[in-house]
Design a protein around this motif. Structure first.
Motif, PDB file in Angstrom:
ATOM      1  N   LYS A  91       0.802  -0.930  -0.248  1.00 53.73           N
ATOM      2  CA  LYS A  91      -0.379  -0.359   0.126  1.00 53.73           C
ATOM      3  C   LYS A  91       0.920   1.389   0.002  1.00 53.73           C
ATOM      4  O   LYS A  91       1.872   1.185   0.999  1.00 53.73           O
ATOM      5  N   GLU A  92       1.088   2.559  -0.704  1.00 56.76           N
ATOM      6  CA  GLU A  92       1.546   3.506  -0.493  1.00 56.76           C
ATOM      7  C   GLU A  92       0.799   4.018   0.613  1.00 56.76           C
ATOM      8  O   GLU A  92      -0.518   4.579   1.307  1.00 56.76           O
ATOM      9  N   VAL A  93       1.605   4.923   1.399  1.00 54.77           N
ATOM     10  CA  VAL A  93       1.519   5.701   2.711  1.00 54.77           C
ATOM     11  C   VAL A  93       1.993   7.092   2.202  1.00 54.77           C
ATOM     12  O   VAL A  93       3.005   7.271   1.631  1.00 54.77           O
ATOM     13  N   THR A  94       0.840   8.246   2.578  1.00 55.46           N
ATOM     14  CA  THR A  94       1.657   9.875   3.018  1.00 55.46           C
ATOM     15  C   THR A  94       1.870  10.135   4.545  1.00 55.46           C
ATOM     16  O   THR A  94       0.812   9.487   5.432  1.00 55.46           O
ATOM     17  N   TYR A  95       2.725  10.381   4.138  1.00 58.68           N
ATOM     18  CA  TYR A  95       3.685  11.101   6.015  1.00 58.68           C
ATOM     19  C   TYR A  95       3.822  12.782   5.769  1.00 58.68           C
ATOM     20  O   TYR A  95       4.557  13.143   4.840  1.00 58.68           O
ATOM     21  N   GLN A  96       4.490  12.808   6.954  1.00 57.64           N
ATOM     22  CA  GLN A  96       5.064  14.350   6.862  1.00 57.64           C
ATOM     23  C   GLN A  96       6.518  13.951   7.078  1.00 57.64           C
ATOM     24  O   GLN A  96       7.628  13.319   7.560  1.00 57.64           O
ATOM     25  N   ALA A  97       7.190  14.590   5.518  1.00 56.28           N
ATOM     26  CA  ALA A  97       8.702  14.196   5.465  1.00 56.28           C
ATOM     27  C   ALA A  97       9.631  15.849   6.615  1.00 56.28           C
ATOM     28  O   ALA A  97       8.733  16.530   6.493  1.00 56.28           O
ATOM     29  N   TYR A  98      10.553  14.943   7.010  1.00 58.36           N
ATOM     30  CA  TYR A  98      11.147  16.159   7.799  1.00 58.36           C
ATOM     31  C   TYR A  98      12.896  15.562   7.264  1.00 58.36           C
ATOM     32  O   TYR A  98      13.845  15.079   6.990  1.00 58.36           O
ATOM     33  N   ASP A  99      13.790  16.941   7.106  1.00 59.09           N
ATOM     34  CA  ASP A  99      15.084  17.203   6.589  1.00 59.09           C
ATOM     35  C   ASP A  99      16.034  16.660   8.179  1.00 59.09           C
ATOM     36  O   ASP A  99      15.974  16.726   9.161  1.00 59.09           O
ATOM     37  N   GLN A 100      16.457  15.324   7.722  1.00 60.78           N
ATOM     38  CA  GLN A 100      17.372  14.761   8.788  1.00 60.78           C
ATOM     39  C   GLN A 100      18.321  15.727   9.504  1.00 60.78           C
ATOM     40  O   GLN A 100      18.749  15.208  10.900  1.00 60.78           O
ATOM     41  N   VAL A 101      19.720  16.485   8.777  1.00 60.81           N
ATOM     42  CA  VAL A 101      20.401  17.335   9.366  1.00 60.81           C
ATOM     43  C   VAL A 101      19.499  18.486  10.096  1.00 60.81           C
ATOM     44  O   VAL A 101      19.381  18.885  11.211  1.00 60.81           O
ATOM     45  N   THR A 102      18.147  18.864   9.764  1.00 57.59           N
ATOM     46  CA  THR A 102      18.147  20.362  10.337  1.00 57.59           C
ATOM     47  C   THR A 102      16.768  20.608  11.226  1.00 57.59           C
ATOM     48  O   THR A 102      16.221  20.747  12.167  1.00 57.59           O
ATOM     49  N   GLY A 103      16.124  19.333  10.629  1.00 53.95           N
ATOM     50  CA  GLY A 103      15.174  18.390  11.309  1.00 53.95           C
ATOM     51  C   GLY A 103      13.523  20.048  10.398  1.00 53.95           C
ATOM     52  O   GLY A 103      12.242  19.434  11.809  1.00 53.95           O
TER      53      GLY A 103
END
Length: 153
Positions: A91-103
């Motif tokens: 299935k496809e999921v939609t999620y909130q992505a964050y920059d791993q360095v800056t957050g």
């Protein structure tokens, strides 16, 4: 020669008996042996009744073992986050992505789930785009032609 003070020995002995609320097969056999040893020789115990009691005890013990086994199976199924979230594979999921360095928030992303793993008891969704997210971070779950909102647990 030193003598042992019997009062010290007796104070360390357990003086009360704690009853066991359940009767297992060992307890049943002890009772049965006591009945046989103390029976009246002129009126011996009915062997048919003794066999019925043993059969009943065996059946009860088997049911209790089966119940315990089923309970353990259910608990193991409920505990495993991999099994709990395995239905999301494909299935496809939609999620909130964050920059791993800056957050910093990068907005919502969507990707297909290719695998489910766990880390310290938490379900991890492994996505086709190479990212990994916690299962409770999914905002939407989609299949071909339909969408359903996911609530956090």
């Amino acid at each position: 020669m030193n003598t042992i003070d019997p009062s010290l020995y007796l104070t360390n002995q357990k003086t009360t008996r704690e009853p066991n609320p359940t009767l297992d097969k060992d307890g049943f056999l002890k009772i049965l042996m006591t009945q046989i040893q103390n029976q009246d020789p002129t009126e011996p115990m009915d062997s048919q009744a003794m066999i019925e009691q043993m059969t009943s005890l065996t059946s009860l013990e088997q049911m209790m073992n089966m119940s315990s086994s089923i309970e353990k199976l259910v608990q193991s199924q409920l505990i495993s986050p991999v099994i709990q979230y395995s239905h999301m594979i494909g299935k496809e999921v939609t999620y909130q992505a964050y920059d791993q360095v800056t957050g910093e928030s990068l907005g919502e992303k969507t990707s297909a789930v290719i695998a489910v793993s766990q880390n310290e008891g938490w379900a991890i969704l492994e996505l086709k785009n190479g990212e990994k997210i916690y299962a409770d971070a999914a905002l939407k779950v989609s299949t071909t032609g339909s969408e359903e909102d996911v609530t956090e647990e």
